[in-house]
Write a protein that holds these residues in place. Structure first.
Motif, PDB file in Angstrom:
ATOM      1  N   GLN A 193      36.271  41.085  41.810  1.00 56.37           N
ATOM      2  CA  GLN A 193      34.826  41.197  41.577  1.00 56.37           C
ATOM      3  C   GLN A 193      34.104  39.942  42.062  1.00 56.37           C
ATOM      4  O   GLN A 193      34.524  38.811  41.805  1.00 56.37           O
ATOM      5  N   SER A 210      29.057  44.691  37.954  1.00 53.36           N
ATOM      6  CA  SER A 210      29.584  45.126  39.241  1.00 53.36           C
ATOM      7  C   SER A 210      28.614  46.114  39.874  1.00 53.36           C
ATOM      8  O   SER A 210      28.079  46.999  39.196  1.00 53.36           O
ATOM      9  N   PRO A 228      35.477  46.842  42.561  1.00 50.22           N
ATOM     10  CA  PRO A 228      36.402  45.711  42.406  1.00 50.22           C
ATOM     11  C   PRO A 228      37.697  46.142  41.726  1.00 50.22           C
ATOM     12  O   PRO A 228      37.705  46.950  40.791  1.00 50.22           O
ATOM     13  N   SER A 258      38.681  45.049  37.584  1.00 44.93           N
ATOM     14  CA  SER A 258      37.347  44.531  37.302  1.00 44.93           C
ATOM     15  C   SER A 258      37.125  44.341  35.801  1.00 44.93           C
ATOM     16  O   SER A 258      37.256  45.303  35.019  1.00 44.93           O
TER      17      SER A 258
END
Length: 486
Positions: free
Chosen positions: A178, A216, A237, A240
């Motif tokens: 991330q 995100s 990601p 994440s």
């Protein structure tokens, strides 16, 4: 016999009924026994005559001489020609009764054209060449990315309308933790420039307020294809913490096969990585620092659970020739963003190459090849053979330095103007723009090898990717690994 006896005769003659017929009528019928057959033959000819000839036949004492019946195709063509002329020219009684249309009106269409009309198809002359070329034209240019896999890990079909039936296609995907800059990097490789507003990028990066909250931007897998037929896949990601926080704080219901939220997040990341390793030609592993052993352990796990390459449908398993590889593996490129000036030192680069070579020694991924930055010509301290193991490693400086702000350029003596104001500033490495251009050239020049045992068009790749994604979600190896984690 009674019906034919009462039918009116041509030319205005009339037959008496059987009960009122004068004497000798039976003999007359016997003598003229062949007359009804002749009358039946003349009936379609009389109905086809023009009105002028029909009146002349009524005024005469006897029946008109029989006229040979025209061929059916000629009658059809005449009828269509009269409709096109508005019905005129067919009532004249002086000319021949049924003249061939070619002598009266010039060239006429042939019979196959009328057969096409009868089937509801346009004649060959009615086909529009512009409309025919529009079918082969490229689809509308994409302005922004669309979803290939949504946030709930469901496949989306909206990308199919942007694909063509041609085989020269390159697929590039990106993986990373991330906040490492995957969306920004793919946008710059695809269609955007560093000086543009980030809000106009095809893959929208994290806005500052979302970055401050630790959120995100990308969820699932985003899709974008350029006019040069290069497909870019941006992913959420891996591992994440923002997705894990969203699962815990929003009380999202987990699938029944996953017991814990962190297990579900890790399995989503493995599914995405295994999917990219199967359907991409090039996979970019984006990281903003170098030594992350957990990331390389994750890569080895994703390679382990990667689905096998499907065998051709017309051949049994194992029937492929020795020259055809049994498994497909993409090119893996390590891209380090926000690299500091000391990372461009030749000695540091050699160390990074050796570490990556040892970490990926047992991998089947193509992490060595022609995608390194050694041949870029921007680092004069890297002669051929200086790096030893030629790992696909590329370094990019911070994008913020491209603007040349006060913090980006050190001043000699601690202040004042630059020593050589007319020369480009040197920060210990090349500028972001030239390095990015070299990375784009390396990636777009990658070999577009076959992803499966059969050659795939763009649309076939889409259906192939959908089948691979469905197989990844139902993978028994991933299910067993999830059970071990739980």
């Amino acid at each position: 016999m009674s019906d034919s006896g009462q039918s009116p005769a041509p030319g205005g003659r009339r037959r008496w009924p059987r009960e009122k017929e004068p004497d000798g009528g039976g003999d007359r019928r016997q003598e003229g026994g062949e007359e009804p057959a002749g009358l039946m033959q003349k009936t379609p000819i009389i109905l086809a005559k023009p009105p002028g000839e029909r009146q002349q036949a009524k005024a005469g004492s006897g029946p008109a001489p029989p006229t040979p019946a025209p061929a059916p195709p000629i009658v059809l063509m005449k009828a269509r020609g009269e409709e096109g002329r508005g019905g005129g020219g067919a009532t004249s009684g002086e000319g021949p009764a049924l003249a061939p249309p070619r002598e009266r009106e010039g060239p006429r269409p042939t019979q196959p054209v009328y057969q096409l009309h009868g089937r509801g198809l346009p004649p060959p002359g009615a086909l529009d060449p512009v409309a025919g070329q529009a079918r082969l034209a490229a689809p509308e240019k994409m302005k922004t990315s669309i979803k290939l896999v949504d946030e709930q890990m469901n496949w989306c079909d909206s990308a199919l309308e942007f694909l063509l039936e041609q085989t020269d296609v390159l697929v590039v995907g990106a993986l990373g933790l991330q906040g490492t800059g995957k969306s920004t990097l793919l946008s710059l490789l695809a269609a955007n420039q560093p000086e543009e507003d980030p809000r106009s990028f095809v893959f929208r990066p994290q806005p500052p307020e979302l970055r401050e909250r630790g959120g995100s931007q990308t969820g699932g897998i985003d899709f974008f294809i350029t006019q040069e037929r290069v497909v870019f896949l941006d992913t959420q990601p891996i591992l994440s913490p923002a997705h894990l926080d969203h699962l815990i704080n929003n009380d999202r219901k987990l699938p029944p096969e996953y017991g814990l939220p962190h297990t579900y997040v890790e399995m989503q990341s493995l599914q995405i990585a295994a999917f990219l390793f199967t359907v991409c030609h090039v996979v970019l592993l984006v990281q903003d620092w170098f030594t992350d052993l957990g990331l390389y352990r994750f890569l080895q796990t994703a390679e382990m659970v990667k689905p096998s390459t499907p065998s051709p449908s017309h051949e049994p398993s194992g029937a492929a020739g020795p020259e055809e590889p049994s498994e497909y593996y993409p090119h893996l490129v390590f891209v380090q963003t926000r690299a500091r000036p000391e990372s461009f030192c030749p000695r540091r680069l050699r160390q990074m190459h050796r570490v990556l070579d040892r970490l990926m020694a047992h991998s089947h991924l193509k992490y060595k090849g022609s995608l390194s930055m050694r041949d870029c010509g921007l680092l004069p301290g890297l002669p051929p053979g200086s790096l030893g193991a030629e790992v696909n490693l590329f370094l990019l400086p911070p994008l913020e330095e491209e603007g040349g702000g006060e913090d980006a350029l050190p001043r000699p003596g601690g202040g004042g103007a630059p020593l050589f104001p007319h020369l480009p500033p040197y920060r210990g490495h090349g500028a972001f723009g030239p390095l990015l251009a070299r990375l784009r050239g390396r990636v777009l020049a990658a070999a577009r090898t076959q992803l499966s045992h059969t050659l795939l068009t763009e649309r076939n790749w889409f259906h192939y990717a959908a089948r691979i994604w469905d197989g990844v979600k139902k993978s028994s190896a991933l299910a067993e690994y999830s059970r071990l984690l739980g």
